[in-house]
Motif scaffolding. Structure first.
Motif, short mmCIF file in Angstrom:
data_model
loop_
_atom_site.label_atom_id
_atom_site.label_comp_id
_atom_site.label_asym_id
_atom_site.label_seq_id
_atom_site.Cartn_x
_atom_site.Cartn_y
_atom_site.Cartn_z
N GLN A 20 0.84 -1.20 0.00
CA GLN A 20 0.00 0.00 0.00
C GLN A 20 0.88 1.25 0.00
OE1 GLN A 20 -4.06 0.97 1.99
NE2 GLN A 20 -2.52 1.15 3.57
N ASN A 58 -2.29 1.15 -8.76
CA ASN A 58 -2.49 2.46 -9.37
C ASN A 58 -1.31 3.38 -9.13
OD1 ASN A 58 -5.23 2.04 -10.20
ND2 ASN A 58 -5.84 2.25 -8.08
N LYS A 60 -0.60 7.34 -8.24
CA LYS A 60 -1.28 8.53 -7.75
C LYS A 60 -0.75 9.72 -8.55
CE LYS A 60 -2.55 11.02 -3.60
NZ LYS A 60 -2.48 11.06 -2.15
N GLN A 98 -15.14 10.84 -9.90
CA GLN A 98 -14.15 9.94 -9.33
C GLN A 98 -14.74 8.94 -8.36
OE1 GLN A 98 -11.27 12.94 -7.87
NE2 GLN A 98 -9.90 11.99 -9.34
N GLU A 99 -15.84 9.32 -7.71
CA GLU A 99 -16.47 8.43 -6.74
C GLU A 99 -17.98 8.61 -6.80
OE1 GLU A 99 -14.91 9.30 -2.84
OE2 GLU A 99 -12.83 9.04 -3.50
N HIS A 101 -21.26 7.46 -4.34
CA HIS A 101 -21.67 6.82 -3.09
C HIS A 101 -23.18 6.89 -2.95
CE1 HIS A 101 -17.47 6.84 -1.79
NE2 HIS A 101 -17.41 8.06 -2.28
N LYS A 112 -17.97 12.62 -6.14
CA LYS A 112 -16.76 13.43 -6.10
C LYS A 112 -16.36 13.69 -7.54
CE LYS A 112 -11.93 13.14 -4.60
NZ LYS A 112 -10.94 12.28 -3.90
N GLU A 149 -6.02 14.13 1.33
CA GLU A 149 -6.78 13.31 0.40
C GLU A 149 -6.00 12.01 0.27
OE1 GLU A 149 -9.07 13.87 -3.79
OE2 GLU A 149 -7.07 14.71 -3.67
N GLU A 150 -6.55 10.97 0.81
CA GLU A 150 -5.79 9.72 0.92
C GLU A 150 -6.68 8.53 0.61
OE1 GLU A 150 -2.77 7.80 0.86
OE2 GLU A 150 -2.26 9.61 1.96
N GLN A 151 -6.16 7.56 -0.06
CA GLN A 151 -6.89 6.33 -0.35
C GLN A 151 -6.39 5.15 0.49
OE1 GLN A 151 -9.60 6.00 -2.49
NE2 GLN A 151 -9.49 8.20 -2.41
N LYS A 152 -5.36 5.39 1.29
CA LYS A 152 -4.80 4.29 2.08
C LYS A 152 -5.75 3.87 3.19
CE LYS A 152 0.02 5.41 1.31
NZ LYS A 152 1.29 5.79 1.93
#
Length: 159
Positions: A20, A58, A60, A98-99, A101, A112, A149-152
């Motif tokens: 990750q 991916n 970033k 991008q997202e 929900h 988003k 802004e994090e996807q982890k």
């Protein structure tokens, strides 16, 4: 919906943590860090992929480098019946989105969106969102500054 059992051990968690942080870390480097054989790491990574724990790899990319300077969140109220997601799938097809929900509350969806600027956002809303049958209303929040802004994901420590 049944909860899937993944049965991860502490080595799986360590591999996930390393990958990750840098998905380009090769098996030999992971093996060296964990004191294992590269072949054992390769086998574990393949199993993590097969179990759909590792979904994809991916890069970033800095959105400003692509002139995508405006980040917005749009709440969308639809005429979709609960459980129906026709509008959601149409939203998901839009490259600027991008997202997507499905959310609880008055609005049905939260998306988003990244565009070049406010003109790009207006164009997206008028010419794309405005043409989707089933959208009743929208509320847009424009981001002034992004602090994080994090996807982890938080990967537990398991011994």
């Amino acid at each position: 919906m049944a909860k899937l059992e993944y049965n991860l051990d502490h080595i799986d968690y360590q591999i996930l943590r390393i990958m990750q942080n840098n998905a380009r870390t090769n098996n030999a480097d992971i093996a060296r860090e964990l004191g294992m054989a590269p072949s054992a790491i390769l086998e574990r990574v393949k199993k993590l992929e097969q179990k759909e724990i590792i979904l994809q790899y991916n890069a970033k990319i800095n959105p400003h480098a692509l002139d995508q300077n405006l980040l917005s969140f749009i709440f969308i109220k639809t005429s979709d019946i609960i459980g129906e997601q026709g509008v959601a799938y149409l939203l998901a097809e839009m490259p600027e989105v991008q997202e997507v929900h499905d959310i609880a509350g008055d609005d049905g969806y939260l998306i988003k969106v990244r565009t070049n600027d406010s003109s790009g956002l207006v164009d997206l809303m008028r010419n794309t969102l405005g043409k989707i049958e089933g959208i009743l209303s929208t509320r847009t929040t424009i981001v002034l500054e992004t602090i994080k802004e994090e996807q982890k994901l938080v990967i537990p420590t398991k011994e």
